[in-house]
Write a protein that holds these residues in place. Structure first.
Motif, PDB file in Angstrom:
ATOM      1  N   LEU A   1       0.844  -1.122   0.013  1.00  0.00           N
ATOM      2  CA  LEU A   1       0.129   0.126   0.064  1.00  0.00           C
ATOM      3  C   LEU A   1       0.858   1.256  -0.023  1.00  0.00           C
ATOM      4  N   ALA A   2       0.344   2.278  -0.914  1.00  0.00           N
ATOM      5  CA  ALA A   2       1.260   3.296  -1.044  1.00  0.00           C
ATOM      6  C   ALA A   2       0.730   4.265   0.205  1.00  0.00           C
ATOM      7  N   THR A   3       1.657   5.421   0.486  1.00  0.00           N
ATOM      8  CA  THR A   3       1.492   6.320   1.231  1.00  0.00           C
ATOM      9  C   THR A   3       0.005   6.976   1.233  1.00  0.00           C
ATOM     10  N   TYR A   4      -0.773   7.230   2.232  1.00  0.00           N
ATOM     11  CA  TYR A   4      -2.096   7.882   2.065  1.00  0.00           C
ATOM     12  C   TYR A   4      -2.538   8.245   3.574  1.00  0.00           C
ATOM     13  N   LYS A   5      -2.964   9.398   3.532  1.00  0.00           N
ATOM     14  CA  LYS A   5      -3.464  10.215   4.828  1.00  0.00           C
ATOM     15  C   LYS A   5      -4.483   9.605   5.381  1.00  0.00           C
ATOM     16  N   THR A   6      -4.380   8.422   6.235  1.00  0.00           N
ATOM     17  CA  THR A   6      -5.391   7.816   7.021  1.00  0.00           C
ATOM     18  C   THR A   6      -5.307   8.225   8.425  1.00  0.00           C
ATOM     19  N   THR A   7      -6.149   7.927   9.234  1.00  0.00           N
ATOM     20  CA  THR A   7      -6.189   8.023  10.731  1.00  0.00           C
ATOM     21  C   THR A   7      -5.436   6.985  11.247  1.00  0.00           C
TER      22      THR A   7
ATOM     23  N   ILE B   1       6.331   7.227  -3.282  1.00  0.00           N
ATOM     24  CA  ILE B   1       5.635   7.821  -4.602  1.00  0.00           C
ATOM     25  C   ILE B   1       4.184   7.729  -4.522  1.00  0.00           C
ATOM     26  N   GLY B   2       3.579   7.891  -3.368  1.00  0.00           N
ATOM     27  CA  GLY B   2       2.142   7.627  -3.256  1.00  0.00           C
ATOM     28  C   GLY B   2       1.675   9.101  -3.221  1.00  0.00           C
ATOM     29  N   ASN B   3       0.431   9.532  -2.968  1.00  0.00           N
ATOM     30  CA  ASN B   3      -0.190  10.648  -2.741  1.00  0.00           C
ATOM     31  C   ASN B   3      -1.079  11.006  -1.383  1.00  0.00           C
ATOM     32  N   PRO B   4      -0.564  11.653  -0.543  1.00  0.00           N
ATOM     33  CA  PRO B   4      -1.066  11.482   0.786  1.00  0.00           C
ATOM     34  C   PRO B   4      -2.707  11.801   0.745  1.00  0.00           C
ATOM     35  N   ASN B   5      -3.051  12.734  -0.099  1.00  0.00           N
ATOM     36  CA  ASN B   5      -4.441  13.143  -0.363  1.00  0.00           C
ATOM     37  C   ASN B   5      -5.121  12.413  -1.348  1.00  0.00           C
ATOM     38  N   ASP B   6      -4.651  11.367  -1.717  1.00  0.00           N
ATOM     39  CA  ASP B   6      -5.131  10.600  -3.006  1.00  0.00           C
ATOM     40  C   ASP B   6      -4.884   8.944  -2.906  1.00  0.00           C
ATOM     41  N   ILE B   7      -5.823   8.324  -2.814  1.00  0.00           N
ATOM     42  CA  ILE B   7      -5.653   6.911  -2.353  1.00  0.00           C
ATOM     43  C   ILE B   7      -5.515   6.180  -3.997  1.00  0.00           C
ATOM     44  N   HIS B   8      -5.477   6.996  -4.861  1.00  0.00           N
ATOM     45  CA  HIS B   8      -5.117   6.495  -6.271  1.00  0.00           C
ATOM     46  C   HIS B   8      -4.174   7.291  -6.650  1.00  0.00           C
ATOM     47  N   PRO B   9      -2.896   7.328  -6.432  1.00  0.00           N
ATOM     48  CA  PRO B   9      -1.689   8.075  -7.003  1.00  0.00           C
ATOM     49  C   PRO B   9      -1.559   7.645  -8.464  1.00  0.00           C
TER      50      PRO B   9
ATOM     51  N   ASP C   1       0.332   8.010   6.081  1.00  0.00           N
ATOM     52  CA  ASP C   1       1.056   9.096   5.271  1.00  0.00           C
ATOM     53  C   ASP C   1       2.555   8.993   5.829  1.00  0.00           C
ATOM     54  N   ALA C   2       3.349   8.308   5.097  1.00  0.00           N
ATOM     55  CA  ALA C   2       4.749   8.075   5.385  1.00  0.00           C
ATOM     56  C   ALA C   2       5.609   8.768   4.329  1.00  0.00           C
TER      57      ALA C   2
END
Length: 654
Positions: A468-474, A507-515, A619-620
């Motif tokens: 799983l990519a970086t993503y701003k979760t709780t 290479i993820g997007n913290p604000n988008d679950i679909h980088p 979000d790493a």
């Protein structure tokens, strides 16, 4: 009477003639790619006991259909090459043209694998035009398996056939699969075929066979409750008592007739229950639910603000919305992956209490407002009013059908089972977002899927997957974090032989679950395949935790897979992403630096450390430990504390 008899006889003869025709499974079609250097199964259906002849390249194979009309032959190994024709001959002849032999990979999972290269104004990667303009690769082909479900195993897939890669077709290719195939093709100089078999929003359980579950101590009790009946019967099972469950949650009967009043600012919603938004409602009290739900939020405005134009943002909504303010429609969109941003003209807002009402239609999978909480807001001039938090809700109607996640094995039965035993080199897998709430159980479910598919194909093929990519979760190290626990479950799956994992924290997007950066993900999967499957030596993964040594107030971390050495791009050598804790199990941000290809970690607030976390958060993106070849370090922890998903189990929807 005689004429009627002759007419019926003609119809009967025609029917027999049609039924006697030989058919081939739909995956065998013009422009296809067959797997090189292995036996190639070819199968289909015909009249019982009918003789079948198959010709390919210089091979001629003969067989006959069994008593049920099923037939299969296995072509001998073929070297990469083509194009050839594949001919199947019985009472009729099927000619499949422009067939290549090369490398075939099955690409499966959920939306991040399904994301296509894309079209202008559509879903896909951001640089679609640039990528598609140069996508002239006639030796790369893809077949898209159309979404389908069944409670019983299907015999054939639904598909529109194979496409040859060029600027006009590449938009439909899985972006990740395309970039992977392009690299493999350019490196090996042979044809590459992609089987695009995925479904956005699906959980892993829908991709595992019934027999797989029956072999698992973790799941065999669950699957025993799944009857071996038609999908229609399953739907009736699901909806039985569903109304009563919803009525108990919201404290009253579902009243679709009253829903016309739900948008009005004067409607009394004081007795409505609440949901947290943005967050899909499957994780909350509403649970597994498909249908129409109203969400309401009240805000108070000053006289000055009420006289200005405003912008309402609802982050993203799964699936469709119609949005009102004070009873006036201000916008609507169809599509679960689209952001909502509506302009509110002067005259709609008023001084005092204002009511935002959103009618959400969820057709399957996750439902509700989801995404970045910062994008759920009302902006009036320079004033920003956050709208995240509790929203009132009420169900208008329930969708009386099932979906791909309602029961186990539904996608497996309709999309995977019909492909067996088609020959391919390996599997690329990108899935897990939907399973984050059950992350601990994923430790069992993911290896189960791999072993299940290998058992079905009777081959221990390579299985490479994306973490799983970086993503701003709780969640975080001290609260617990289901996203991090799912990543850990994926890392633990590397214990299964012939697997590999691409890490994407950077290479993820913290604000988008679909980088949208699928190129670098494709490169990392290709590196795994080139090194491990095609035996072209190269560094193909990043530093992975090996061991730790406590030295006073410091912990020294050793890693495997450091390539030519540990590296951080920070010009001062500061490594971010590490946390440290003592016996109180409270984690603090840690100072970290590289020394002798190890990482030294410490914190002034922890004098006697005993545990370390790295990238233990959704979000790493700030984590910056790599090897010199550019592969990021794998998230890890050195303890087993605060596992918040351990007791969350998969249940059949009801």
């Amino acid at each position: 009477m005689k004429k009627q008899y002759l007419f019926l006889l003609v119809i009967l003869i025609s029917s027999i003639s049609i039924n006697a025709q030989v058919f081939v499974a739909k995956i065998f079609a013009d422009n296809m790619v067959l797997q090189r250097n292995t036996q190639i199964p070819v199968w289909g259906w015909a009249k019982p006991n009918e003789k079948i002849e198959v010709r390919f390249d210089k091979q001629i194979k003969k067989t006959k259909a069994d008593k049920n009309g099923k037939w299969m032959i296995r072509l001998d190994n073929e070297a990469a090459g083509g194009p050839y024709n594949l001919t199947i001959k019985a009472s009729n002849t099927i000619e499949i043209e422009n067939v290549l032999v090369g490398e075939v990979w099955l690409c499966s999972g959920q939306s991040n694998m399904e994301m296509p290269v894309g079209r202008p104004k559509g879903w896909g990667i951001s640089n679609y035009a640039e990528v598609s303009a140069v996508a002239n690769y006639p030796l790369i082909r893809q077949i898209k398996i159309i979404h389908a479900t069944n409670s019983l195993p299907e015999s054939d897939v639904k598909t529109l056939g194979w496409q040859v890669c060029d600027p006009s077709t590449v938009g439909d290719f899985t972006a990740l699969g395309y970039f992977f195939a392009k690299i493999i093709h350019e490196k090996l100089k042979i044809p590459v075929g992609i089987i695009d078999c995925n479904w956005g929003g699906t959980n892993i359980e829908t991709w595992i066979s019934r027999e797989g579950f029956e072999s698992s101590d973790e799941f065999k009790e669950m699957i025993a409750g799944m009857p071996k009946v038609s999908l229609d019967s399953i739907v009736k099972l699901k909806t039985k008592g569903f109304d009563k469950r919803i009525e108990a949650i919201q404290g009253g009967k579902i009243n679709a007739a009253a829903a016309s009043n739900f948008k009005e600012s004067g409607f009394n919603d004081s007795k409505w229950p609440e949901l947290n938004q943005p967050e899909i409602w499957e994780k909350q009290s509403l649970g597994e639910f498909d249908g129409v739900v109203w969400l309401r939020k009240s805000i108070t405005l000053s006289a000055d603000d009420s006289k200005k134009e405003a912008i309402l943002e609802l982050s993203t909504v799964d699936d469709d919305d119609v949005t009102y303010i004070n009873g006036v429609k201000v916008g609507s969109r169809i599509g679960w992956n689209l952001e909502r941003k509506y302009t509110i003209p002067v005259g709609i807002l008023k001084e005092g209490t204002n009511v935002i009402a959103v009618r959400v239609t969820d057709n399957g999978g996750g439902g509700g407002i989801y995404g970045n909480a910062a994008n759920l807001k009302l902006t009036i001039g320079t004033t920003i009013i956050p709208l995240s938090g509790k929203w009132k809700f009420q169900v208008e109607s329930i969708k009386k059908t099932t979906n791909e996640n309602s029961f186990p094995s539904l996608c497996y039965n309709a999309m995977i089972n019909p492909l067996i035993p088609f020959a391919f080199q390996g599997v690329l897998w990108y899935q897990g977002e939907s399973n984050a709430p059950r992350a601990y159980q994923y430790r069992t479910a993911f290896p189960l899927l791999i072993n299940d598919w290998r058992q079905k194909w009777n081959k221990k093929f390579p299985f490479y997957f994306v973490q799983l990519a970086t993503y701003k979760t709780t969640g975080n190290s001290n609260e617990g974090c289901d996203w991090a626990e799912l990543q850990e479950a994926q890392t633990l799956t590397l214990k299964v032989p012939n697997t590999g994992m691409a890490v994407t924290t950077d290479i993820g997007n913290p604000n988008d679950i679909h980088p949208t950066n699928k190129l670098d993900v494709g490169k990392r999967l290709a590196a795994l395949a080139l090194n491990n499957t095609y035996t072209i030596p190269m560094v193909c993964s990043g530093p992975m935790y090996k061991s730790m040594e406590i030295s006073g107030s410091e912990i020294i971390i050793s890693f495997n897979d450091i390539g030519s050495g540990l590296f951080t791009p920070d010009k001062y050598g500061y490594i971010k992403g590490f946390e440290i804790a003592g016996e109180d199990q409270v984690f603090h941000y840690a100072k970290a630096f590289i020394k002798d290809n190890k990482v030294v970690v410490s914190s002034e607030e922890v004098s006697s450390p005993i545990s370390v976390h790295f990238s233990w958060i959704g979000d790493a993106s700030e984590s910056n430990l790599f090897n010199k070849e550019g592969f990021p370090a794998v998230p890890f922890r050195t303890d087993e504390w605060k596992t918040i998903t351990k007791d969350v189990k998969y249940k059949i929807a009801n």
